[in-house]
Scaffold this motif. Sequence first.
Motif, PDB file in Angstrom:
ATOM      1  N   LEU A  66      51.165  46.263  37.361  1.00  0.00           N
ATOM      2  CA  LEU A  66      49.979  45.464  37.072  1.00  0.00           C
ATOM      3  C   LEU A  66      48.799  46.348  36.694  1.00  0.00           C
ATOM      4  CD1 LEU A  66      48.222  42.932  37.035  1.00  0.00           C
ATOM      5  CD2 LEU A  66      48.063  43.082  39.538  1.00  0.00           C
ATOM      6  N   LEU A  67      48.531  47.360  37.494  1.00  0.00           N
ATOM      7  CA  LEU A  67      47.360  48.200  37.225  1.00  0.00           C
ATOM      8  C   LEU A  67      47.490  48.969  35.915  1.00  0.00           C
ATOM      9  CD1 LEU A  67      46.485  49.631  40.752  1.00  0.00           C
ATOM     10  CD2 LEU A  67      45.418  47.722  39.552  1.00  0.00           C
ATOM     11  N   THR A  68      48.707  49.325  35.524  1.00  0.00           N
ATOM     12  CA  THR A  68      48.893  50.096  34.292  1.00  0.00           C
ATOM     13  C   THR A  68      49.139  49.224  33.068  1.00  0.00           C
ATOM     14  OG1 THR A  68      51.253  50.376  34.812  1.00  0.00           O
ATOM     15  CG2 THR A  68      49.760  52.140  35.487  1.00  0.00           C
ATOM     16  N   ALA A  69      49.232  47.910  33.249  1.00  0.00           N
ATOM     17  CA  ALA A  69      49.433  47.015  32.108  1.00  0.00           C
ATOM     18  C   ALA A  69      48.240  47.104  31.161  1.00  0.00           C
ATOM     19  CB  ALA A  69      49.599  45.574  32.598  1.00  0.00           C
ATOM     20  N   PRO A  78      47.944  33.140  31.855  1.00  0.00           N
ATOM     21  CA  PRO A  78      47.000  32.038  32.063  1.00  0.00           C
ATOM     22  C   PRO A  78      46.074  32.302  33.250  1.00  0.00           C
ATOM     23  CG  PRO A  78      49.209  31.190  31.651  1.00  0.00           C
ATOM     24  CD  PRO A  78      49.343  32.674  31.790  1.00  0.00           C
ATOM     25  N   GLY A  79      44.788  32.126  33.014  1.00  0.00           N
ATOM     26  CA  GLY A  79      43.802  32.351  34.057  1.00  0.00           C
ATOM     27  C   GLY A  79      43.133  33.706  33.985  1.00  0.00           C
ATOM     28  N   MET A  80      43.651  34.609  33.129  1.00  0.00           N
ATOM     29  CA  MET A  80      43.087  35.952  33.021  1.00  0.00           C
ATOM     30  C   MET A  80      42.180  36.051  31.796  1.00  0.00           C
ATOM     31  SD  MET A  80      43.908  37.984  35.502  1.00  0.00           S
ATOM     32  CE  MET A  80      43.675  39.637  34.833  1.00  0.00           C
ATOM     33  N   GLY A  81      40.886  35.985  32.029  1.00  0.00           N
ATOM     34  CA  GLY A  81      39.919  36.208  30.968  1.00  0.00           C
ATOM     35  C   GLY A  81      39.503  37.661  30.912  1.00  0.00           C
ATOM     36  N   GLU A  82      38.495  37.955  30.105  1.00  0.00           N
ATOM     37  CA  GLU A  82      38.054  39.340  29.936  1.00  0.00           C
ATOM     38  C   GLU A  82      37.502  39.931  31.230  1.00  0.00           C
ATOM     39  OE1 GLU A  82      35.318  39.743  26.744  1.00  0.00           O
ATOM     40  OE2 GLU A  82      36.850  39.520  25.185  1.00  0.00           O
ATOM     41  N   THR A  83      36.781  39.125  32.010  1.00  0.00           N
ATOM     42  CA  THR A  83      36.168  39.655  33.232  1.00  0.00           C
ATOM     43  C   THR A  83      37.228  40.024  34.261  1.00  0.00           C
ATOM     44  OG1 THR A  83      34.193  38.300  32.851  1.00  0.00           O
ATOM     45  CG2 THR A  83      34.497  39.180  35.057  1.00  0.00           C
ATOM     46  N   ALA A  84      38.217  39.158  34.443  1.00  0.00           N
ATOM     47  CA  ALA A  84      39.290  39.447  35.399  1.00  0.00           C
ATOM     48  C   ALA A  84      40.133  40.633  34.923  1.00  0.00           C
ATOM     49  CB  ALA A  84      40.165  38.214  35.597  1.00  0.00           C
ATOM     50  N   THR A  85      40.402  40.690  33.627  1.00  0.00           N
ATOM     51  CA  THR A  85      41.155  41.819  33.071  1.00  0.00           C
ATOM     52  C   THR A  85      40.400  43.128  33.282  1.00  0.00           C
ATOM     53  OG1 THR A  85      42.274  40.442  31.425  1.00  0.00           O
ATOM     54  CG2 THR A  85      42.089  42.790  30.937  1.00  0.00           C
ATOM     55  N   ILE A  88      40.818  44.460  36.823  1.00  0.00           N
ATOM     56  CA  ILE A  88      42.083  45.169  37.035  1.00  0.00           C
ATOM     57  C   ILE A  88      42.021  46.567  36.443  1.00  0.00           C
ATOM     58  CG2 ILE A  88      44.553  45.197  36.463  1.00  0.00           C
ATOM     59  CD1 ILE A  88      43.860  43.074  38.517  1.00  0.00           C
ATOM     60  N   LYS A  89      41.493  46.676  35.224  1.00  0.00           N
ATOM     61  CA  LYS A  89      41.459  47.975  34.553  1.00  0.00           C
ATOM     62  C   LYS A  89      40.474  48.939  35.207  1.00  0.00           C
ATOM     63  CE  LYS A  89      43.933  48.793  32.210  1.00  0.00           C
ATOM     64  NZ  LYS A  89      45.348  49.124  32.583  1.00  0.00           N
ATOM     65  N   ILE A  90      39.365  48.437  35.757  1.00  0.00           N
ATOM     66  CA  ILE A  90      38.427  49.350  36.406  1.00  0.00           C
ATOM     67  C   ILE A  90      39.004  49.864  37.715  1.00  0.00           C
ATOM     68  CG2 ILE A  90      37.068  47.716  37.785  1.00  0.00           C
ATOM     69  CD1 ILE A  90      35.677  50.598  35.637  1.00  0.00           C
ATOM     70  N   ALA A  91      39.800  49.050  38.402  1.00  0.00           N
ATOM     71  CA  ALA A  91      40.456  49.519  39.625  1.00  0.00           C
ATOM     72  C   ALA A  91      41.443  50.640  39.297  1.00  0.00           C
ATOM     73  CB  ALA A  91      41.175  48.364  40.313  1.00  0.00           C
ATOM     74  N   ARG A  97      40.827  58.386  38.323  1.00  0.00           N
ATOM     75  CA  ARG A  97      39.754  59.377  38.419  1.00  0.00           C
ATOM     76  C   ARG A  97      39.855  60.156  39.728  1.00  0.00           C
ATOM     77  NH1 ARG A  97      34.882  58.907  35.586  1.00  0.00           N
ATOM     78  NH2 ARG A  97      36.149  57.663  34.148  1.00  0.00           N
ATOM     79  N   LEU A  98      40.169  59.446  40.795  1.00  0.00           N
ATOM     80  CA  LEU A  98      40.316  60.090  42.100  1.00  0.00           C
ATOM     81  C   LEU A  98      41.494  61.068  42.097  1.00  0.00           C
ATOM     82  CD1 LEU A  98      39.496  60.229  45.126  1.00  0.00           C
ATOM     83  CD2 LEU A  98      41.096  58.336  45.512  1.00  0.00           C
ATOM     84  N   LEU A  99      42.642  60.624  41.566  1.00  0.00           N
ATOM     85  CA  LEU A  99      43.826  61.470  41.547  1.00  0.00           C
ATOM     86  C   LEU A  99      43.654  62.655  40.600  1.00  0.00           C
ATOM     87  CD1 LEU A  99      46.514  58.644  41.551  1.00  0.00           C
ATOM     88  CD2 LEU A  99      46.034  60.232  43.425  1.00  0.00           C
TER      89      LEU A  99
END
Length: 230
Positions: A66-69, A78-85, A88-91, A97-99
């Motif tokens: 999920l995180l690397t998608a 369905p249900g995933m707009g730009e803000t939700a996407t 995920i990408k910022i997480a 960045r930490l690793l």
Amino acid sequence: MADGDASPDTAGHRARLRERLLARGGGDALLDHELIEYLLALAIPRRDTKPLAKALLWEFGGIGGLLTADAEALTRIPGMGETATAAIKIAHAAALRLLHGAVAARPVLGNWQALLDYLHADMAHHAIERFRVLHLNTRNMLIRDEVMSQGSIDQASVHVREVIRRAIDLGAAAIILVHNHPSGDPAPSRADIDITRAIADAARPLGIAVHDHIVIGAQGHVSLRAKGLI
């Protein structure tokens, strides 16, 4: 936004998740779907995000996938707009960045597990094969980490001269080759072995060491150096 934007039941559930997150051991106190659920709740506070979190984890095969998608794949759910996407990408970006910081802080050869953790988080679940080169200085500190090609790894897609030229341009004393297998199986192919040996043969007369070629997959990793293939 505040949890109060959600229904009372949803807001109460989120408050309990928040309490467990902050007071009971951090992220280890939450299941994978609860971590994603709470992350999504920050982006879409008026919805119950548990069903969406579970759907995403099922679709992408777990939290790593999920995180690397890529963003386009996420927005097709369905249900995933730009803000939700973007959440995920910022997480994922924060985790990388930490690793990466842990890898850059010390000589790579003495910090091998940190390197593997970083590469696995970044590459293990990609649907596209990517070839990257880690450039090191004489102290084996990381100079540059670059993706050099995408697609199947062979001498048609990875040009030996380009790899060597870039190492010279950066003043690298050594390089580590890395690519991923989207199938999940990190066993090296004949093409993987051939391109590794071609790059090592071209680098040797120039005093550039090829420390390793690491193949990353969801099932683990393989070091061609450890297998005696370099």
